[in-house]
Design a protein around this motif. Structure first.
Motif, short mmCIF file in Angstrom:
data_model
loop_
_atom_site.label_atom_id
_atom_site.label_comp_id
_atom_site.label_asym_id
_atom_site.label_seq_id
_atom_site.Cartn_x
_atom_site.Cartn_y
_atom_site.Cartn_z
N VAL A 138 53.60 55.63 52.88
CA VAL A 138 54.81 55.41 52.09
C VAL A 138 54.60 54.22 51.16
O VAL A 138 53.94 53.24 51.53
CB VAL A 138 56.04 55.18 53.00
CG1 VAL A 138 55.89 53.92 53.82
CG2 VAL A 138 57.33 55.14 52.19
N VAL A 167 55.96 59.24 49.33
CA VAL A 167 55.46 59.58 50.66
C VAL A 167 54.25 60.50 50.51
O VAL A 167 54.35 61.57 49.90
CB VAL A 167 56.55 60.27 51.50
CG1 VAL A 167 56.00 60.63 52.88
CG2 VAL A 167 57.77 59.38 51.63
N ARG A 181 62.02 65.38 55.07
CA ARG A 181 60.68 65.77 55.52
C ARG A 181 59.77 65.98 54.32
O ARG A 181 60.16 66.61 53.33
CB ARG A 181 60.75 67.06 56.35
CG ARG A 181 61.54 66.92 57.64
CD ARG A 181 61.59 68.24 58.40
NE ARG A 181 62.39 68.14 59.60
CZ ARG A 181 61.93 67.75 60.78
NH1 ARG A 181 60.64 67.44 60.91
NH2 ARG A 181 62.73 67.68 61.83
N VAL A 190 55.44 63.81 57.23
CA VAL A 190 56.18 62.58 57.51
C VAL A 190 57.67 62.90 57.43
O VAL A 190 58.12 63.53 56.47
CB VAL A 190 55.83 61.46 56.50
CG1 VAL A 190 56.71 60.24 56.74
CG2 VAL A 190 54.36 61.08 56.62
N ARG A 191 58.41 62.45 58.43
CA ARG A 191 59.87 62.59 58.42
C ARG A 191 60.49 61.21 58.28
O ARG A 191 60.15 60.29 59.03
CB ARG A 191 60.37 63.25 59.70
CG ARG A 191 61.86 63.60 59.66
CD ARG A 191 62.35 64.04 61.01
NE ARG A 191 62.45 62.91 61.94
CZ ARG A 191 62.79 63.03 63.22
NH1 ARG A 191 63.02 64.23 63.73
NH2 ARG A 191 62.86 61.97 63.99
N LEU A 192 61.41 61.07 57.34
CA LEU A 192 62.06 59.79 57.09
C LEU A 192 63.49 59.82 57.62
O LEU A 192 64.29 60.68 57.22
CB LEU A 192 62.09 59.46 55.59
CG LEU A 192 60.75 59.15 54.91
CD1 LEU A 192 60.04 60.43 54.52
CD2 LEU A 192 60.97 58.28 53.69
N LEU A 209 64.48 51.76 57.48
CA LEU A 209 63.72 53.01 57.33
C LEU A 209 62.86 53.23 58.57
O LEU A 209 62.20 52.31 59.05
CB LEU A 209 62.83 52.92 56.09
CG LEU A 209 62.24 54.22 55.52
CD1 LEU A 209 63.34 55.18 55.12
CD2 LEU A 209 61.34 53.90 54.33
N ARG A 210 62.89 54.46 59.06
CA ARG A 210 62.08 54.83 60.22
C ARG A 210 61.31 56.10 59.87
O ARG A 210 61.92 57.10 59.47
CB ARG A 210 62.95 55.04 61.45
CG ARG A 210 62.18 55.38 62.73
CD ARG A 210 63.16 55.60 63.87
NE ARG A 210 62.50 56.02 65.09
CZ ARG A 210 62.03 55.21 66.01
NH1 ARG A 210 62.15 53.90 65.85
NH2 ARG A 210 61.46 55.68 67.10
N LEU A 211 59.99 56.06 60.04
CA LEU A 211 59.15 57.19 59.69
C LEU A 211 58.51 57.78 60.94
O LEU A 211 57.92 57.05 61.75
CB LEU A 211 58.03 56.78 58.73
CG LEU A 211 58.41 56.38 57.30
CD1 LEU A 211 59.00 54.99 57.25
CD2 LEU A 211 57.18 56.46 56.40
N VAL A 213 55.53 60.05 61.92
CA VAL A 213 54.29 60.42 61.24
C VAL A 213 53.48 61.38 62.10
O VAL A 213 53.33 61.18 63.31
CB VAL A 213 53.45 59.16 60.93
CG1 VAL A 213 52.14 59.54 60.26
CG2 VAL A 213 54.25 58.20 60.05
N THR A 228 55.53 56.51 65.27
CA THR A 228 56.61 56.02 64.42
C THR A 228 56.24 54.72 63.73
O THR A 228 55.44 53.92 64.24
CB THR A 228 57.89 55.79 65.25
OG1 THR A 228 57.62 54.82 66.26
CG2 THR A 228 58.38 57.08 65.87
#
Length: 304
Positions: A138, A167, A181, A190-192, A209-211, A213, A228
């Motif tokens: 990111v 991303v 996503r 990657v999901r945000l 923000l939490r990713l 991966v 994460t």
């Protein structure tokens, strides 16, 4: 000789009694004040980055956890490191690799009186995972989080996000509609999860923000990276309110003080004394009593 000894002892005891009465003074009347215990000091903490990744090497028989943080602080504290590197055995021959680089990365946590506050800011940042040294997971312009817990008020948490981030090389608009996503063929997904805030009656927490991966680099001996990445966290707990100042000894102000002053002076003029007068009287009485006792004993000795 005996009568002289008696008079000497009597005088000594009289002096001791008088000195004790004078030395005791106001303390003997007022006594000691109660002790007060304090608790509920509150807390505050912040972090720019936390990682919770599992790195599988190419043979998939070895897994290496990557759990690191950048600018993690607790009150009272602050940190401004703008880069984070890590090293894992088996990844690129054990050489250090970049996890995060930024123009600015600040975290601060304070607890002062009845207020606890934490904040975290990240600007112009690029985040990497093992096996992808050239492709950022990111890239973002700026994110921040803030949590405030103040005695007597409801805790508050807030987050600031940019309109878009990049991303895995793709520009993605950030919306409040739910997780975003991003999938890149041959690389991974990657999901945000955006701007999570939570408050209770005494606590507040914010995450910018939490990713989540899941990538397959297949480079530098890395087969898979899952886990994460959490950016810009802040949390606090409300401290107890500071104790109010004691009302004793407060002097009247303005016109009330002017009216009160003459009455105090008049009282002193009538009596000719002050706060020490009672203790002087006690000492004098003790001396007189001791002297009378000494005279009586002396006369008995002479008659004998």
């Amino acid at each position: 000789m005996y009568s002289i000894n008696v008079r000497t002892h009597a005088r000594r005891w009289a002096a001791v009694a008088a000195a004790t009465a004078l030395a005791a003074g106001p303390a003997a009347l007022t006594g000691a004040g109660p002790a007060h215990a304090t608790g509920g000091s509150g807390s505050a903490s912040a972090a720019v980055l936390r990682t919770g990744l599992d790195v599988a090497l190419l043979n998939k028989t070895v897994h290496a956890p990557l759990a690191v943080s950048l600018n993690e602080v607790r009150a009272p504290g602050s940190a401004r490191r703008a880069a984070l590197t890590a090293r894992l055995d088996g990844v690129d021959g054990g050489k250090p690799f970049s996890v995060l680089r930024a123009e600015a990365a600040d975290a601060k946590a304070t607890v002062d009186g009845g207020r606890a506050e934490a904040s975290s800011t990240l600007a112009e940042a690029r985040l990497h995972v093992p096996g992808l040294p050239l492709l950022s997971v990111v890239e973002l312009e700026a994110v921040s989080s803030r949590a405030v817990c103040e005695a007597g008020r409801s805790p508050h948490a807030s987050v600031t996000l940019p309109a878009a981030v990049t991303v895995l090389g793709k520009r993605v608009a950030l919306t409040a509609g739910g997780p975003t996503r991003v999938a890149v063929p041959g690389v991974g997904e990657v999901r945000l999860d955006l701007s999570k805030t939570e408050t209770t009656s005494t606590t507040a927490a914010a995450t910018a923000l939490r990713l989540a991966v899941s990538v397959d680099p297949l480079k530098l001996n890395v087969a898979e990276v899952e886990g994460t990445l959490t950016l810009a966290e802040a949390a606090c707990e409300t401290p107890e309110a500071p104790a109010a100042p004691a009302a004793d000894g407060v002097r009247p102000q303005g016109a009330r003080a002017e009216r009160a002053a003459p009455s105090a002076e008049a009282g002193l003029a009538e009596t000719g004394g002050d706060a020490v007068t009672p203790y002087v009287a006690v000492g004098a009485a003790a001396l007189l009593a001791a002297g009378a006792t000494a005279v009586a004993v002396s006369r008995r000795g002479r008659r004998g």
